[in-house]
Design an enzyme around this catalytic site. Sequence first.
Site, PDB file in Angstrom:
ATOM      1  N   LEU A  52       0.864  -1.173   0.000  1.00 16.83           N
ATOM      2  CA  LEU A  52       0.000   0.000   0.000  1.00 16.83           C
ATOM      3  C   LEU A  52       0.904   1.227   0.000  1.00 16.83           C
ATOM      4  O   LEU A  52       2.011   1.191   0.563  1.00 16.83           O
ATOM      5  CB  LEU A  52      -0.904   0.025   1.246  1.00 16.83           C
ATOM      6  CG  LEU A  52      -1.946  -1.081   1.388  1.00 16.83           C
ATOM      7  CD1 LEU A  52      -2.687  -0.938   2.720  1.00 16.83           C
ATOM      8  CD2 LEU A  52      -2.935  -1.061   0.233  1.00 16.83           C
ATOM      9  N   ASP A  53       0.441   2.304  -0.628  1.00  7.20           N
ATOM     10  CA  ASP A  53       1.223   3.539  -0.615  1.00  7.20           C
ATOM     11  C   ASP A  53       1.466   4.007   0.810  1.00  7.20           C
ATOM     12  O   ASP A  53       0.703   3.672   1.733  1.00  7.20           O
ATOM     13  CB  ASP A  53       0.495   4.651  -1.390  1.00  7.20           C
ATOM     14  CG  ASP A  53       0.411   4.356  -2.875  1.00  7.20           C
ATOM     15  OD1 ASP A  53       1.183   3.510  -3.357  1.00  7.20           O
ATOM     16  OD2 ASP A  53      -0.445   4.959  -3.545  1.00  7.20           O
ATOM     17  N   ARG A  54       2.483   4.799   0.992  1.00  9.00           N
ATOM     18  CA  ARG A  54       2.893   5.249   2.327  1.00  9.00           C
ATOM     19  C   ARG A  54       1.730   5.845   3.124  1.00  9.00           C
ATOM     20  O   ARG A  54       1.570   5.565   4.315  1.00  9.00           O
ATOM     21  CB  ARG A  54       4.008   6.288   2.196  1.00  9.00           C
ATOM     22  CG  ARG A  54       4.477   6.899   3.515  1.00  9.00           C
ATOM     23  CD  ARG A  54       5.555   7.932   3.254  1.00  9.00           C
ATOM     24  NE  ARG A  54       5.995   8.556   4.493  1.00  9.00           N
ATOM     25  CZ  ARG A  54       5.420   9.601   5.057  1.00  9.00           C
ATOM     26  NH1 ARG A  54       4.336  10.141   4.486  1.00  9.00           N
ATOM     27  NH2 ARG A  54       5.881  10.112   6.175  1.00  9.00           N
TER      28      ARG A  54
ATOM     29  N   THR B 210      -1.599   5.548   2.369  1.00 12.46           N
ATOM     30  CA  THR B 210      -2.845   4.796   2.263  1.00 12.46           C
ATOM     31  C   THR B 210      -2.974   3.888   3.488  1.00 12.46           C
ATOM     32  O   THR B 210      -2.006   3.263   3.913  1.00 12.46           O
ATOM     33  CB  THR B 210      -2.867   3.937   0.988  1.00 12.46           C
ATOM     34  OG1 THR B 210      -2.760   4.788  -0.159  1.00 12.46           O
ATOM     35  CG2 THR B 210      -4.153   3.137   0.880  1.00 12.46           C
TER      36      THR B 210
END
Length: 326
Positions: free
Chosen positions: A163-165, A167
Amino acid sequence: MRSTALLLRELRLLTVPSHAAGLRVDRFVLAQVSIPPPLLFKLLRKRAIAQVGAEGKSMRMQGSDRVHEGMRIHIPNDLVTSGSDQEIGGKPVHSESTALVKRRQDFVKHRLPMLFENDALAVLQKPTGLSCQGGTGVKYSVDQMLADLDASEATGFRLVHRLDRDTTGALVVARSRLAAAALTAAFRDRAVSKRYIALLQGIPEDSHGTISRPLINTGMMTCVLSPTDDERRAELAKPAVTKYRVLRTGKLGQQDVSIVELDILTGRKHQIRAHCAQVLNCPVFGDHKYTSTECIKTTGDAMYLHLFQITVPVSNDNICQLSLDS
């Protein structure tokens, strides 16, 4: 300058056997010596633990690098081999390491609550502001935290997606090498269903729809392929499909906002963020990277994108569906 002979006396070599080939460097070293993972990563950065090249030159390694049969890795000579009762400076190494590891494990369990677990996988709730993997400027990552929690080869946690930082939401990790291979294949083959909820700046023109626009990862950001892009850029683009459904609309101050459910049928980097900002013209609230100058930028670090439901095949006949409160 310290002599080569002195350096050699302070180091000892580990040679990777055939059965360990393919393991991550951190997992291989942790299986050989008693050392808290944070100290391991510090020694890797300082090249105190490093690969020995063909000419005896020290080559920096990262914890996520893979070892191969015959690889030689030097480590400080005072690190105690796993299972040993040796002492350093008259102090038992295991008692100090165990206490430190216990504190770090408690911290990890607090930061990454476990929502589901069986013999094959675990589902964690990732908070905002935490990168999944280490890199430039990343002091602490999910990958490192998982090593703190369990670094063993048999049951150690392994990332199978990211997951993005900024998110938040469900993060699936494997509990063995075999499970990691199966789950990685499931994510690659789109056998895993992921549903997100987001707060968008603005209101999409249509209340629901499917965005099917190829994306280009430039290295700095992800861009939607434009009809005016040249042939070279078109060759770099990858198909990307996002379904969306507007749940609610309203105002936040003077800003029109919408709460939108999103289902991605492909897994491109920053797919939701790029499609919302560049196709719907409604960037994710708090997404400074993809918010244009025409949109109001939010203050603070929070980005309002959350993976709230994930469905994972756990066998040929069963699935694990987990929903998080959004």
